[in-house]
Design a protein around this motif. Structure first.
Motif, mmCIF file in Angstrom:
data_model
loop_
_atom_site.group_PDB
_atom_site.id
_atom_site.type_symbol
_atom_site.label_atom_id
_atom_site.label_comp_id
_atom_site.label_asym_id
_atom_site.label_seq_id
_atom_site.Cartn_x
_atom_site.Cartn_y
_atom_site.Cartn_z
ATOM 1 N N GLU A 277 0.663 -1.243 -0.099
ATOM 2 C CA GLU A 277 -0.025 0.019 -0.039
ATOM 3 C C GLU A 277 0.842 1.370 -0.123
ATOM 4 O OE1 GLU A 277 -2.711 -0.516 3.281
ATOM 5 O OE2 GLU A 277 -4.010 -1.485 2.102
ATOM 6 N N PHE A 278 2.143 1.336 0.686
ATOM 7 C CA PHE A 278 2.949 2.394 0.488
ATOM 8 C C PHE A 278 3.544 2.433 -0.746
ATOM 9 C CE2 PHE A 278 2.877 2.252 5.528
ATOM 10 C CZ PHE A 278 2.321 3.538 5.622
ATOM 11 N N GLY A 279 3.551 1.460 -1.454
ATOM 12 C CA GLY A 279 4.197 1.828 -2.947
ATOM 13 C C GLY A 279 5.249 0.790 -3.281
ATOM 14 N N ALA A 280 5.416 -0.384 -2.660
ATOM 15 C CA ALA A 280 6.322 -1.107 -2.965
ATOM 16 C C ALA A 280 5.947 -2.031 -4.204
ATOM 17 C CB ALA A 280 6.796 -2.022 -1.713
ATOM 18 N N ASP A 281 6.817 -2.272 -4.994
ATOM 19 C CA ASP A 281 6.293 -3.101 -6.240
ATOM 20 C C ASP A 281 6.535 -4.677 -6.005
ATOM 21 O OD1 ASP A 281 6.260 -0.853 -8.712
ATOM 22 O OD2 ASP A 281 8.196 -0.496 -7.191
ATOM 23 N N ASP A 282 7.223 -4.894 -4.836
ATOM 24 C CA ASP A 282 7.118 -6.386 -4.526
ATOM 25 C C ASP A 282 7.544 -6.708 -3.357
ATOM 26 O OD1 ASP A 282 7.102 -9.218 -4.748
ATOM 27 O OD2 ASP A 282 8.217 -9.423 -6.636
ATOM 28 N N TYR A 283 7.533 -7.824 -2.725
ATOM 29 C CA TYR A 283 7.811 -7.752 -1.398
ATOM 30 C C TYR A 283 8.244 -9.533 -1.230
ATOM 31 C CZ TYR A 283 6.727 -6.910 3.390
ATOM 32 O OH TYR A 283 6.755 -6.582 5.052
ATOM 33 N N LEU A 284 9.394 -9.661 -0.244
ATOM 34 C CA LEU A 284 9.952 -10.884 -0.183
ATOM 35 C C LEU A 284 10.260 -11.041 1.334
ATOM 36 C CD1 LEU A 284 11.088 -13.077 -1.969
ATOM 37 C CD2 LEU A 284 12.919 -12.009 -2.115
ATOM 38 N N SER A 285 9.937 -12.072 1.954
ATOM 39 C CA SER A 285 10.085 -12.582 3.312
ATOM 40 C C SER A 285 11.806 -13.040 3.384
ATOM 41 C CB SER A 285 9.143 -13.313 3.802
ATOM 42 O OG SER A 285 7.732 -12.652 3.658
ATOM 43 N N LYS A 286 12.293 -12.810 4.599
ATOM 44 C CA LYS A 286 13.748 -13.274 4.826
ATOM 45 C C LYS A 286 13.281 -14.693 5.690
ATOM 46 C CE LYS A 286 16.216 -9.209 5.362
ATOM 47 N NZ LYS A 286 17.042 -8.234 6.411
ATOM 48 N N PRO A 287 13.849 -15.626 5.736
ATOM 49 C CA PRO A 287 15.058 -15.821 4.793
ATOM 50 C C PRO A 287 14.670 -16.240 3.414
ATOM 51 C CG PRO A 287 15.072 -17.846 6.019
ATOM 52 C CD PRO A 287 13.780 -16.928 6.540
ATOM 53 N N PHE A 288 15.432 -15.829 2.305
ATOM 54 C CA PHE A 288 15.216 -16.022 0.909
ATOM 55 C C PHE A 288 16.387 -16.614 0.167
ATOM 56 C CE2 PHE A 288 16.025 -11.694 1.265
ATOM 57 C CZ PHE A 288 17.000 -11.542 0.306
ATOM 58 N N ASP A 289 16.085 -17.324 -0.853
ATOM 59 C CA ASP A 289 17.136 -17.782 -1.841
ATOM 60 C C ASP A 289 17.338 -16.610 -2.735
ATOM 61 O OD1 ASP A 289 18.468 -18.723 -3.934
ATOM 62 O OD2 ASP A 289 17.640 -20.800 -3.843
ATOM 63 N N PRO A 290 18.500 -16.010 -2.771
ATOM 64 C CA PRO A 290 18.840 -15.041 -3.724
ATOM 65 C C PRO A 290 18.840 -15.095 -5.133
ATOM 66 C CG PRO A 290 20.886 -15.429 -2.358
ATOM 67 C CD PRO A 290 19.906 -16.709 -2.159
ATOM 68 N N ARG A 291 18.398 -16.288 -5.598
ATOM 69 C CA ARG A 291 18.201 -16.469 -7.032
ATOM 70 C C ARG A 291 16.601 -15.954 -6.896
ATOM 71 N NH1 ARG A 291 19.480 -22.879 -7.419
ATOM 72 N NH2 ARG A 291 18.393 -22.793 -5.477
ATOM 73 N N GLU A 292 15.752 -16.257 -6.154
ATOM 74 C CA GLU A 292 14.476 -15.830 -6.193
ATOM 75 C C GLU A 292 14.401 -13.960 -6.340
ATOM 76 O OE1 GLU A 292 10.050 -15.855 -4.040
ATOM 77 O OE2 GLU A 292 11.844 -16.899 -2.961
ATOM 78 N N LEU A 293 15.214 -13.461 -5.216
ATOM 79 C CA LEU A 293 15.434 -12.110 -5.357
ATOM 80 C C LEU A 293 15.681 -11.561 -6.707
ATOM 81 C CD1 LEU A 293 15.436 -9.191 -3.910
ATOM 82 C CD2 LEU A 293 17.764 -9.648 -3.293
ATOM 83 N N LEU A 294 16.708 -12.263 -7.311
ATOM 84 C CA LEU A 294 17.352 -11.947 -8.655
ATOM 85 C C LEU A 294 16.179 -12.023 -9.517
ATOM 86 C CD1 LEU A 294 19.801 -11.095 -10.537
ATOM 87 C CD2 LEU A 294 20.015 -13.614 -11.036
ATOM 88 N N ALA A 295 15.253 -12.956 -9.646
ATOM 89 C CA ALA A 295 14.221 -13.336 -10.470
ATOM 90 C C ALA A 295 13.037 -12.108 -10.367
ATOM 91 C CB ALA A 295 13.671 -14.751 -10.374
ATOM 92 N N ARG A 296 12.798 -11.814 -9.084
ATOM 93 C CA ARG A 296 11.862 -10.847 -8.729
ATOM 94 C C ARG A 296 12.423 -9.501 -9.358
ATOM 95 N NH1 ARG A 296 7.745 -11.983 -4.759
ATOM 96 N NH2 ARG A 296 7.845 -13.845 -4.324
ATOM 97 N N ILE A 297 13.668 -9.098 -9.016
ATOM 98 C CA ILE A 297 14.283 -7.533 -9.887
ATOM 99 C C ILE A 297 14.150 -7.795 -10.978
ATOM 100 C CG2 ILE A 297 16.557 -6.619 -10.125
ATOM 101 C CD1 ILE A 297 17.489 -7.573 -7.340
#
Length: 241
Positions: A96-116
């Motif tokens: 609601e504050f305007g983030a384009d996506d949201y990811l919970s820790k801990p996460f696989d860096p590969r998922e962050l890369l894909a989301r980016i």
């Protein structure tokens, strides 16, 4: 010609996470910079414009919500928010504050890369959309829009003037065709601020715009409802020569 890598900023108060993510993103073709808090982020933003910010929620001083809100007031810089909390309320507030996506820790860096990569694809118009964004006249479905006079033009050439609210909402859809937009995103993009809690006024505005486009309010082939997610303009957009 060598492609200039996109610049990303990772904002996290944990030095190990910052170092890990910066190293990982640089190994995958990005230029990555780190900031430990809001002040460090703002200092970087004074000197460069990144392609995207990876923003931790829990930070000393200003938290991720406050930073996200400030960035949204200043522009449309893509933001992916990170959090160690499993509270769904945090996720909802972040979006609601305007983030384009949201990811919970801990996460696989590969998922962050894909989301980016996914967020960057969504936020960057194609060459055709870029031309349409600069054109006075754009076509979509059986309609055209004159951005200067703020008039809709149907297939027979009949013109009808749009109100300011209808024009702004249609502009948002035309800038993001075939992309699902939540009510909260539509509210923020048309009004420049987060939607109030439980606000449903955007449904009324979409219904009115559908009627202006000659569509049934509940079953529009042009502005479609995506159950549980929002609305999408189901048409290609092109500049009119």
């Amino acid at each position: 010609m060598t492609k200039v890598p996109d610049t990303l900023i990772v904002v996290d108060d944990d030095p190990e996470i910052r170092e890990l993510l910066v190293d990982y993103l640089e190994r995958h073709g990005f230029r990555a910079l780190a900031a430990e808090d809001a002040d460090a982020l703002y200092a970087l933003l004074d000197t460069l414009t990144p392609a995207l910010v990876v923003l931790d929620l829990m930070l000393p001083g200003q938290d991720g919500f406050a930073i996200c809100r400030r960035l949204r007031e200043q522009g449309q810089l893509p933001i992916i928010m990170l959090t160690a909390s499993d509270d769904h309320t945090d996720r909802i507030l972040g979006l609601e504050f305007g983030a384009d996506d949201y990811l919970s820790k801990p996460f696989d860096p590969r998922e962050l890369l894909a989301r980016i990569k996914a967020v960057l694809r969504r936020c960057r118009p194609s060459a055709g959309l870029a031309r349409a964004a600069e054109a006075r006249m754009v076509a979509f479905g059986d309609w055209s829009l004159d951005r200067v006079s703020r008039e809709l033009i149907d297939g027979r050439g009949k013109r009808s003037a749009l109100t300011g609210a209808d024009f702004q909402l249609l502009q948002v859809f035309l800038e993001r065709p075939e992309q699902v937009l939540s009510r909260e995103e539509l509210y923020r993009l048309t009004r420049g601020r987060p939607a109030p809690p439980l606000d449903r006024s955007m449904d009324v505005h979409v219904c009115r715009l559908r009627q202006r486009l000659g569509d049934d309010a509940q079953d529009s082939p042009l502005i479609r409802t995506v159950r549980g997610e929002g609305y999408v303009l189901a048409a290609r957009v092109a500049a009119v020569a």
